[in-house]
Design an enzyme around this catalytic site. Structure first.
Site, PDB file in Angstrom:
ATOM      1  N   ASP A  18      -7.622  -0.106   7.580  1.00 58.63           N
ATOM      2  CA  ASP A  18      -7.828  -0.925   7.797  1.00 58.63           C
ATOM      3  C   ASP A  18      -6.286  -1.425   8.388  1.00 58.63           C
ATOM      4  O   ASP A  18      -6.313  -2.450   9.274  1.00 58.63           O
ATOM      5  CB  ASP A  18      -8.459  -2.608   7.006  1.00 58.63           C
ATOM      6  CG  ASP A  18      -7.289  -2.812   5.848  1.00 58.63           C
ATOM      7  OD1 ASP A  18      -6.108  -3.444   6.564  1.00 58.63           O
ATOM      8  OD2 ASP A  18      -7.573  -2.169   4.990  1.00 58.63           O
ATOM      9  N   LYS A  67       0.931  -1.208  -0.325  1.00 58.91           N
ATOM     10  CA  LYS A  67       0.016  -0.297  -0.322  1.00 58.91           C
ATOM     11  C   LYS A  67       0.976   1.007  -0.145  1.00 58.91           C
ATOM     12  O   LYS A  67       0.010   2.229  -0.677  1.00 58.91           O
ATOM     13  CB  LYS A  67      -1.022   0.019   1.078  1.00 58.91           C
ATOM     14  CG  LYS A  67      -1.701  -0.817   0.829  1.00 58.91           C
ATOM     15  CD  LYS A  67      -2.636  -0.241   0.608  1.00 58.91           C
ATOM     16  CE  LYS A  67      -4.467  -0.969   0.147  1.00 58.91           C
ATOM     17  NZ  LYS A  67      -5.703   0.508  -0.485  1.00 58.91           N
TER      18      LYS A  67
END
Length: 409
Positions: A123, A76
């Site tokens: 998350d 990410k």
């Protein structure tokens, strides 16, 4: 809510409506050069799992292992860092190619920028990447996490000097909370989904992920390997699969591989949107209690969907136990295959396909996806054991055991 293995075929041969040139090879080169300027940059491994391929009855399996990315155990950071870099470049009136890491962290640039706070909802993996980038650049970050987030993921974000907390909200409402917080002075929202009036940053994030695709493409070329026949990409809001689907649709435009997007049954907003085929985005409003925390997103990213609908062939919704099976297979390699430590979301696409290939009840699904002994498969293991407690409960203790069950077809 769907159950078992469900497949939607999507006709990408129809008239295209999305310009995917923003994910072409030239763009990916610029993105890759930006990431290469970071001192901790290293190309992540592309594992060739010949043993698993033999066992599952296909010609080749390649898995890109993103657990090595910048020491953060997930991919990410590629999107968040490129988006932050591009935001800073635009603010200074420069092109990002003029602002490699060495320049961006200079006293001169810091003086021009002043103090910024980058805000996001996550998350875990995206927020850690945003927090890490902000910390590397000497800036601040605020990170909100949805209810049920793993404590280990929270603590890893806090290690980057971030103001991070777990909310009592679902993921999509946590995004709205971050958006509200980012309206405060000197705050910048870095979110990997888009909505009306918020498209630049999500677009930069999607472009940021093309470093993965570019590394894969160049390594396969250097090794003299044939291009994959099938690419399987897991989706949350859809940004990662859009990035890679767009890139490979560009570089393999003469003979595009079959591209499929996979999602958990309990958070399959992209699948539902594809299934409806009515031109509208479809949301998941039920409880998204899937083990694949990184994919527990109920609202598709509109920018991502525009790419996916023109580049993808199949959309698959599948049960949690298959992701757990993928974790166990990758963690217990066959023959000379390398071991890959892959988390619940990381192993999702591989586990989904491994179950389709090995479960006789899923023969029709296998045939629909055109999987056979000549297939060359590409997967992205997007994360390692970012929640070690849960990883061990699955891989060591057998939580979410594999089973053969007549699927709903």
């Amino acid at each position: 809510m769907t159950e078992g293995f469900q497949v939607v075929a999507y006709n990408r041969e129809r008239e295209k409506t999305t310009d995917i040139s923003f994910l072409n090879k030239a763009v990916s080169e610029k993105v890759t050069q930006f990431h290469k300027s970071f001192p901790k940059y290293q190309k992540t491994p592309l594992a060739h799992l010949k043993g698993a391929a033999r066992e599952l009855g296909v010609q080749d399996i390649f898995v890109k292992d993103e657990s090595y990315r910048f020491g953060l155990n997930a991919f990410k950071v590629l999107g968040g860092s490129y988006a932050i870099g591009t935001y800073i470049a635009n603010r200074l009136g420069k092109d990002i190619s003029e602002l490699p890491f060495e320049v961006m962290t200079s006293d001169e640039v810091k003086k021009q920028l002043g103090e910024l706070t980058f805000v996001t909802a996550t998350d875990g993996n995206h927020g850690r990447g945003v927090a890490w980038t902000a910390n590397q650049l000497g800036q601040k970050s605020v990170v909100y996490m949805p209810k049920g987030s793993a404590q280990e993921r929270l603590e890893n974000i806090r290690k980057e000097n971030s103001d991070a907390s777990i909310t009592d909200l679902c993921y999509d409402d946590t995004v709205r909370m971050a958006s509200k917080r980012a309206k405060e002075p000197n705050c910048v929202l870095v979110q990997d989904t888009s909505w009306d009036g918020y498209t630049d940053v999500p677009t930069w994030i999607i472009q940021g992920y093309t470093t993965m695709a570019n590394e894969i493409y160049e390594e396969l070329e250097q090794l003299g390997e044939q291009r994959p026949t099938h690419i399987f990409l897991q989706a949350g809001v859809g940004s990662m699969p859009a990035s890679l689907a767009g890139f490979f649709a560009n570089v393999y435009s003469d003979n595009q591989p079959i591209i499929s997007v996979v999602e958990p049954n309990k958070s399959d907003c992209i699948f539902r949107t594809a299934q409806a085929q009515d031109g509208k985005l479809h949301f998941v409003t039920e409880e998204m209690d899937t083990i694949m925390a990184g994919l527990a997103c109920g609202e598709p990213c509109p920018i991502a969907w525009d790419v996916l609908k023109d580049c993808c062939d199949y959309f698959i919704s599948f049960p949690d136990y298959a992701a757990a099976k993928g974790m166990r297979i990758l963690g217990n390699p066959i023959g000379q295959d390398v071991r890959i430590i892959s988390g619940e979301s990381g192993a999702s696409a591989f586990g989904c396909v491994a179950e389709i290939l090995s479960n006789p009840y899923l023969k029709k699904v296998k045939e629909q996806l055109k999987l056979d002994g000549n297939s060359r498969l590409l997967f992205i293991s997007t994360e390692g054991d970012t929640d070690r407690k849960n990883y061990r409960s699955i891989v060591w203790d057998g939580k979410y055991e594999s089973y053969q069950k007549q699927p709903l077809l």
